[in-house]
Design an enzyme around this catalytic site. Sequence first.
Site, mmCIF file in Angstrom:
data_model
loop_
_atom_site.group_PDB
_atom_site.id
_atom_site.type_symbol
_atom_site.label_atom_id
_atom_site.label_comp_id
_atom_site.label_asym_id
_atom_site.label_seq_id
_atom_site.Cartn_x
_atom_site.Cartn_y
_atom_site.Cartn_z
ATOM 1 N N ALA A 118 17.504 -1.330 47.594
ATOM 2 C CA ALA A 118 17.837 -2.678 48.061
ATOM 3 C C ALA A 118 18.917 -2.576 49.133
ATOM 4 C CB ALA A 118 18.335 -3.507 46.891
ATOM 5 N N GLY A 160 15.946 0.561 44.373
ATOM 6 C CA GLY A 160 14.770 -0.280 44.585
ATOM 7 C C GLY A 160 13.633 0.493 45.241
ATOM 8 N N GLU A 166 11.917 2.065 42.462
ATOM 9 C CA GLU A 166 11.261 0.998 41.685
ATOM 10 C C GLU A 166 9.975 0.543 42.373
ATOM 11 O OE1 GLU A 166 15.067 -1.158 41.508
ATOM 12 O OE2 GLU A 166 14.622 -1.449 39.387
ATOM 13 N N GLU A 184 21.813 2.825 40.912
ATOM 14 C CA GLU A 184 22.421 1.482 40.823
ATOM 15 C C GLU A 184 23.705 1.482 40.005
ATOM 16 O OE1 GLU A 184 19.240 2.124 40.678
ATOM 17 O OE2 GLU A 184 18.034 0.540 41.598
HETATM 18 C C1 LIG Z 1 24.255 -14.698 41.289
HETATM 19 C C2 LIG Z 1 23.314 -14.180 40.281
HETATM 20 C C3 LIG Z 1 22.265 -13.331 40.854
HETATM 21 C C4 LIG Z 1 21.627 -12.612 39.809
HETATM 22 C C5 LIG Z 1 20.653 -11.569 40.052
HETATM 23 C C6 LIG Z 1 20.529 -10.944 41.377
HETATM 24 C C7 LIG Z 1 19.355 -10.100 41.364
HETATM 25 C C8 LIG Z 1 19.233 -9.318 42.601
HETATM 26 C C9 LIG Z 1 17.973 -8.548 42.528
HETATM 27 C C10 LIG Z 1 18.158 -7.224 43.087
HETATM 28 C C11 LIG Z 1 17.116 -6.284 42.588
HETATM 29 C C12 LIG Z 1 17.724 -4.944 42.382
HETATM 30 C C13 LIG Z 1 17.030 -3.870 43.101
HETATM 31 C C14 LIG Z 1 17.607 -2.512 42.941
HETATM 32 O O1 LIG Z 1 17.519 -2.087 41.613
HETATM 33 C C15 LIG Z 1 19.021 -2.442 43.422
HETATM 34 C C16 LIG Z 1 19.218 -1.340 44.421
HETATM 35 O O2 LIG Z 1 18.317 -0.736 44.913
HETATM 36 S S1 LIG Z 1 20.823 -1.015 44.826
HETATM 37 C C17 LIG Z 1 20.690 0.279 46.033
HETATM 38 C C18 LIG Z 1 20.398 1.586 45.422
HETATM 39 N N1 LIG Z 1 20.413 2.610 46.425
HETATM 40 C C19 LIG Z 1 21.460 3.389 46.638
HETATM 41 O O3 LIG Z 1 22.448 3.319 45.980
HETATM 42 C C20 LIG Z 1 21.302 4.377 47.753
HETATM 43 C C21 LIG Z 1 22.491 4.317 48.636
HETATM 44 N N2 LIG Z 1 22.363 5.189 49.784
HETATM 45 C C22 LIG Z 1 22.524 6.529 49.717
HETATM 46 O O4 LIG Z 1 22.655 7.113 48.691
HETATM 47 C C23 LIG Z 1 22.529 7.250 51.020
HETATM 48 O O5 LIG Z 1 22.893 6.351 52.023
HETATM 49 C C24 LIG Z 1 21.178 7.888 51.391
HETATM 50 C C25 LIG Z 1 20.060 6.891 51.297
HETATM 51 C C26 LIG Z 1 20.915 9.075 50.474
HETATM 52 C C27 LIG Z 1 21.257 8.404 52.840
HETATM 53 O O6 LIG Z 1 22.377 9.259 52.958
HETATM 54 P P1 LIG Z 1 22.870 9.795 54.398
HETATM 55 O O7 LIG Z 1 21.716 10.269 55.147
HETATM 56 O O8 LIG Z 1 24.001 10.697 54.132
HETATM 57 O O9 LIG Z 1 23.361 8.519 55.170
HETATM 58 P P2 LIG Z 1 24.547 7.519 54.832
HETATM 59 O O10 LIG Z 1 24.851 7.502 53.402
HETATM 60 O O11 LIG Z 1 25.660 7.783 55.771
HETATM 61 O O12 LIG Z 1 23.863 6.121 55.175
HETATM 62 C C28 LIG Z 1 23.506 5.800 56.507
HETATM 63 C C29 LIG Z 1 23.801 4.334 56.708
HETATM 64 O O13 LIG Z 1 22.943 3.571 55.884
HETATM 65 C C30 LIG Z 1 23.715 2.707 55.054
HETATM 66 N N3 LIG Z 1 22.988 2.550 53.790
HETATM 67 C C31 LIG Z 1 22.536 3.522 53.005
HETATM 68 N N4 LIG Z 1 21.899 3.014 51.955
HETATM 69 C C32 LIG Z 1 21.968 1.691 52.078
HETATM 70 C C33 LIG Z 1 21.482 0.615 51.297
HETATM 71 N N5 LIG Z 1 20.778 0.787 50.176
HETATM 72 N N6 LIG Z 1 21.742 -0.637 51.725
HETATM 73 C C34 LIG Z 1 22.423 -0.852 52.857
HETATM 74 N N7 LIG Z 1 22.896 0.130 53.656
HETATM 75 C C35 LIG Z 1 22.661 1.385 53.254
HETATM 76 C C36 LIG Z 1 25.028 3.395 54.923
HETATM 77 O O14 LIG Z 1 26.019 2.481 54.570
HETATM 78 C C37 LIG Z 1 25.218 3.978 56.296
HETATM 79 O O15 LIG Z 1 25.628 2.946 57.159
HETATM 80 P P3 LIG Z 1 27.161 2.834 57.608
HETATM 81 O O16 LIG Z 1 27.938 2.495 56.361
HETATM 82 O O17 LIG Z 1 27.522 4.188 58.118
HETATM 83 O O18 LIG Z 1 27.160 1.754 58.595
#
Ligand SMILES: CCCCCCCCCCCCC[C@H](O)CC(=O)SCCNC(=O)CCNC(=O)[C@H](O)C(C)(C)COP(=O)(O)OP(=O)(O)OC[C@H]1O[C@@H](n2cnc3c(N)ncnc32)[C@H](O)[C@@H]1OP(=O)(O)O
Length: 719
Positions: free
Chosen positions: A61, A100, A103, A123
Amino acid sequence: MARYAQVQGSVALITLTNPPVNALSAAVRLGITEAVTRALRDPKVKSVVICGENGVFCGGADIREFAKPMTGPPLVPMISAIEEGDKPVVAAIEGVAFGGGLELALGCHYRIAHSKARVGLPEVTLGLLPAAGGTQRLPRLIGLAPALELITTGRHVTAQEALKLGIVDKVTDQSAQDLAIQFAQEVIGQPLLPRKLSTQLTPCPPDVDTILDEAMARVKQRARGAMAPVACVQAVRAAVNLPYQAGMQKEQELMAFLFRSSQARALQYCFFAQRAVGKWSLSSGAHSGNSKPRPVTKAAVIGLGTMGRGITVALVKAGLSVVAVETNKKQLEMGKQMVSAMLKHDAQKMNAVPRLDLLHYTTDLSELKNTDLIIEAVFEDMALKKEVFKKLSSVCKPDAVLCTNTSGLDVDELASVTKRPELVVGMHFFAPAHVMKLLEVVRGSRSSPEVMATAMHLGKRLGKVSVVVGNCSGFVGNRMLRPYLDQANFLLEEGATPELVDGALEEFGFPMGVFKVSDLSGLDVGWRIRKEAGLTGPNVDPKDPLRRRQGRRYSPLPDLVCEQGRLGQKSGRGWYLYDKPGGRVATPDPDIHKLLEDYRVRHGIRPRQIGSQEVLERCLFALINEGFRVLEDGMAMGPEGIDMIYVFGYGWPRHRGGPMFYAAMVGLPRVLERLEYYQQVHPDVPHLQPSSLLRRLVVNGSPPLDKWRDFLQRPHSQL
Ligand SMILES: CCCCCCCCCCCCC[C@H](O)CC(=O)SCCNC(=O)CCNC(=O)[C@H](O)C(C)(C)COP(=O)(O)OP(=O)(O)OC[C@H]1O[C@@H](n2cnc3c(N)ncnc32)[C@H](O)[C@@H]1OP(=O)(O)O
Ligand SMILES: NC(=O)c1ccc[n+]([C@@H]2O[C@H](COP(=O)([O-])OP(=O)(O)OC[C@H]3O[C@@H](n4cnc5c(N)ncnc54)[C@H](O)[C@@H]3O)[C@@H](O)[C@H]2O)c1
């Protein structure tokens, strides 16, 4: 945000196109929803492949959207539509399928991964749980115990492990997308129902309740107050005890609770702060984008003590060849044995061969002629360090970078004895240096942008979170630690015990309280520093009363403890009692209680009841106050840097975001009000005097952290 194409006649290829990680933003979710609807409706399409552009399936996400009102199609129905469809859908996983992203892949009927791909549900590290069906589908796919482990830790697995666990169906060294397209054609017409995870039961061993109860006990113990791991176990329990739809309902309820929590905000702040600190900038206009690091293939480490050994191991593990230097043969041999043992131990764990061939040991500095970068880690003694730097300056090649691992000495003074002050920089590692993730990169007033880029780049190669800091006494981390330590000692004087203070800090989420940490590090370290600073020992100003030094309140308690030969774990006695010298289990010591009681009687201090709240406010707010001073003095790029230093170097609980984030969560007016109160009660403690930046922020309505820089009175950074 999702491209649609028809390939090989009957396969719909849906490609996520949201660089850099194809996060599932509103636009991507809309793109997928439309593309899937089209594919399911088109009679010419018999099967579907979902993949990601640029070799990345999906990073999950879009975390940035969590702070905004939700728009676009929600994930859960989008994924359900894929699973419920009557055409086989294959996920082609390259790069990563995280959160996500995984998922989404679990909603597909088949998963094919590239051999270099990684999958996981991280997450929990963001204070959340996998709330697009992850907690319900993964246990159904791979069973209770492995799913619990992956979901509660957020651990990523390689494609090979994913294959073993049954998360993916095939792994390829070739293009995952090409194989998926071929595979999608092969499975046309095969029964889909067994591939729809929501229709399956979670495979469970007979002792399911025990597994769940043990998992809950384990996460509670490890979580140090973090809520998400606990909620993850609750959600997985639902995948065992409830039908799929009811389990999904439970998943949503738990997510709604976590989603609104301050812990989730803190952990998501940490995610971005960790990345932000890598993008450094200097007041000169130089920054990470325009400053090129020098190539470093051969490094040297001077001094193979506690720090030098760890630094050497870290360098070798990153593939650099290292020349390790000691004063004499005996020290050298001792260092060599330790480094070899550490590398072997490490290699054994990874099932790899230790790279001892990358090391060369010597007592002769002239052997450093060809090294690109040298890290000095000799005793914390300015005269000795200067002597070493002078020699390095004459024996090393003119463009070699000279780094010091000093904990707080003046980097400029060291640079001044060399012929290349612009190539001198601080690289302040934390013990044990091959384990701890933090590196403070200390900019001297003459350190060039190129040398900063080199140190930061090297930090990254070593797997460190590197933070640029200014050259002030103690730099950022240790400078902020002083008021914290002082307050802890003052609390003992006033009536607390080490276990009371530590208990409050551990309850807050630190892995160890301040007195346990001091015992672990060795109490003589601080004692030596205090002697050198004239706070105790022969250099004390004879006019100073015992509990006052250099114009401010001073507690001689730590000195008294050292004078009794209580040096911490290594001597079996410190602030606590240990079963033997080197023992690790701390028990409260009646002798220390007696020492404190006698001390109070001697100084006419009437002990009072001290509660956890006072411990936290005095220790943490004093530390935070110094953090504001660090910002005011231009010694850190921003609050994010300070927070990452504390999270990665000092055990600050990540789910509380770091000291500056915590201050913002508590509310700056509250922090200011408490500091003012304690300052009135303790007027002889200058570090309780609220910083002018804190006052200014409060007067200006407590703006969010990313606006704090706008309120610096002296916007000139020392960086
Ligand atoms: C008010 C009541 C509301 C109630 C309910 C709400 C419900 C909402 C429903 C949601 C459903 C949930 C879905 C899901 O389960 C939730 C998720 O998926 S959470 C996200 C999980 N993913 C992660 O944690 C992965 C995070 N990313 C990483 O681990 C790494 O970035 C990577 C993918 C392995 C890549 O690594 P690298 O190549 O080293 O690159 P960087 O880390 O430097 O990243 C580059 C750049 O991308 C940005 N970025 C990375 N991942 C995300 C992301 N998921 N979302 C947004 N941005 C992301 C990262 O910040 C870097 O950008 P910069 O910060 O440098 O500008
Ligand atoms: N120990 C820590 O937790 C820690 C953390 C961060 C930074 N530091 C800093 O790292 C530096 C080293 O600390 P340490 O704890 O490793 O010290 P240490 O006493 O364990 O080791 C210092 C080593 O340097 C060697 N040495 C002394 N003079 C030398 C010379 N001229 N040439 C080659 N080797 C020489 C000594 O023989 C000794 O082995 C200090 O500046 C310290 O402040 C220490």
